[in-house]
Scaffold this motif. Sequence first.
Motif, PDB file in Angstrom:
ATOM      1  N   ASP A  96     -49.728 -54.854  -3.919  1.00  0.00           N
ATOM      2  CA  ASP A  96     -50.896 -55.529  -3.361  1.00  0.00           C
ATOM      3  C   ASP A  96     -50.931 -56.967  -3.862  1.00  0.00           C
ATOM      4  O   ASP A  96     -50.720 -57.224  -5.049  1.00  0.00           O
ATOM      5  N   SER A  97     -51.196 -57.888  -2.963  1.00  0.00           N
ATOM      6  CA  SER A  97     -51.332 -59.289  -3.363  1.00  0.00           C
ATOM      7  C   SER A  97     -52.515 -59.904  -2.624  1.00  0.00           C
ATOM      8  O   SER A  97     -52.960 -59.384  -1.603  1.00  0.00           O
ATOM      9  N   ALA A  98     -52.990 -61.010  -3.149  1.00  0.00           N
ATOM     10  CA  ALA A  98     -54.130 -61.697  -2.541  1.00  0.00           C
ATOM     11  C   ALA A  98     -53.701 -62.427  -1.274  1.00  0.00           C
ATOM     12  O   ALA A  98     -52.525 -62.752  -1.081  1.00  0.00           O
ATOM     13  N   ARG A  99     -54.634 -62.686  -0.401  1.00  0.00           N
ATOM     14  CA  ARG A  99     -54.334 -63.367   0.868  1.00  0.00           C
ATOM     15  C   ARG A  99     -53.689 -64.735   0.623  1.00  0.00           C
ATOM     16  O   ARG A  99     -52.801 -65.147   1.355  1.00  0.00           O
ATOM     17  N   GLU A 100     -54.115 -65.410  -0.436  1.00  0.00           N
ATOM     18  CA  GLU A 100     -53.576 -66.752  -0.692  1.00  0.00           C
ATOM     19  C   GLU A 100     -52.181 -66.719  -1.319  1.00  0.00           C
ATOM     20  O   GLU A 100     -51.588 -67.771  -1.565  1.00  0.00           O
ATOM     21  N   ASP A 101     -51.630 -65.533  -1.541  1.00  0.00           N
ATOM     22  CA  ASP A 101     -50.283 -65.408  -2.113  1.00  0.00           C
ATOM     23  C   ASP A 101     -49.175 -65.439  -1.057  1.00  0.00           C
ATOM     24  O   ASP A 101     -48.016 -65.191  -1.380  1.00  0.00           O
ATOM     25  N   TRP A 102     -49.518 -65.750   0.183  1.00  0.00           N
ATOM     26  CA  TRP A 102     -48.549 -65.685   1.281  1.00  0.00           C
ATOM     27  C   TRP A 102     -48.368 -67.033   1.961  1.00  0.00           C
ATOM     28  O   TRP A 102     -49.337 -67.726   2.250  1.00  0.00           O
ATOM     29  N   SER A 103     -47.126 -67.360   2.225  1.00  0.00           N
ATOM     30  CA  SER A 103     -46.786 -68.471   3.123  1.00  0.00           C
ATOM     31  C   SER A 103     -45.744 -67.936   4.092  1.00  0.00           C
ATOM     32  O   SER A 103     -44.681 -67.466   3.680  1.00  0.00           O
ATOM     33  N   PHE A 104     -46.042 -67.984   5.369  1.00  0.00           N
ATOM     34  CA  PHE A 104     -45.132 -67.482   6.390  1.00  0.00           C
ATOM     35  C   PHE A 104     -44.264 -68.578   6.971  1.00  0.00           C
ATOM     36  O   PHE A 104     -43.570 -68.379   7.956  1.00  0.00           O
ATOM     37  N   GLY A 105     -44.287 -69.751   6.360  1.00  0.00           N
ATOM     38  CA  GLY A 105     -43.450 -70.858   6.799  1.00  0.00           C
ATOM     39  C   GLY A 105     -44.208 -72.168   6.785  1.00  0.00           C
ATOM     40  O   GLY A 105     -45.425 -72.216   6.588  1.00  0.00           O
ATOM     41  N   ASN A 106     -43.462 -73.238   6.937  1.00  0.00           N
ATOM     42  CA  ASN A 106     -44.004 -74.614   6.980  1.00  0.00           C
ATOM     43  C   ASN A 106     -44.655 -75.040   5.682  1.00  0.00           C
ATOM     44  O   ASN A 106     -45.375 -76.040   5.655  1.00  0.00           O
ATOM     45  N   GLY A 107     -44.467 -74.286   4.598  1.00  0.00           N
ATOM     46  CA  GLY A 107     -45.099 -74.642   3.342  1.00  0.00           C
ATOM     47  C   GLY A 107     -46.609 -74.564   3.400  1.00  0.00           C
ATOM     48  O   GLY A 107     -47.303 -75.259   2.665  1.00  0.00           O
ATOM     49  N   GLU A 108     -47.127 -73.720   4.287  1.00  0.00           N
ATOM     50  CA  GLU A 108     -48.575 -73.607   4.474  1.00  0.00           C
ATOM     51  C   GLU A 108     -49.070 -72.239   4.011  1.00  0.00           C
ATOM     52  O   GLU A 108     -48.323 -71.272   3.957  1.00  0.00           O
ATOM     53  N   MET A 109     -50.351 -72.182   3.700  1.00  0.00           N
ATOM     54  CA  MET A 109     -51.005 -70.928   3.315  1.00  0.00           C
ATOM     55  C   MET A 109     -51.795 -70.448   4.530  1.00  0.00           C
ATOM     56  O   MET A 109     -52.966 -70.786   4.714  1.00  0.00           O
ATOM     57  N   GLN A 110     -51.124 -69.679   5.385  1.00  0.00           N
ATOM     58  CA  GLN A 110     -51.738 -69.250   6.640  1.00  0.00           C
ATOM     59  C   GLN A 110     -52.964 -68.363   6.436  1.00  0.00           C
ATOM     60  O   GLN A 110     -53.871 -68.370   7.270  1.00  0.00           O
TER      61      GLN A 110
END
Length: 114
Positions: A96-110
């Motif tokens: 489990d990770s927090a929503r802000e722990d993900w970047s799906f590309g472009n160096g952005e926090m989707q």
Amino acid sequence: MAQVIGEVVYAAMIEIAKVPQHDKFQIITRHAAGQLIYPSEGYLGIDYTAGIIFIQVFWVAGRSTEVKKAFYRKIADDLHARAGVRKQDVFINLIDSAREDWSFGNGEMQYAPT
């Protein structure tokens, strides 16, 4: 077999865990005999064979224990039905990770908090 495993896990993610459609990022790695270490004498009353499959899923935290139980069951049941895998040989670990722990590309926090 790798294709079936990927399909089964993704189907459970969509149906049980309610992940967004197209959220399918997978790494499937085959290992030679001797590269997977597991207790051949069993653990917690479960006996394992060389056919053991380790599945690790990273996802956004917040799903209930009941959802997680249903997710485990769905994967084990479907791998058994579709590929003849022993349910005892389906080992699943969730991260489990927090929503802000993900970047799906472009160096952005989707999934950035609003």
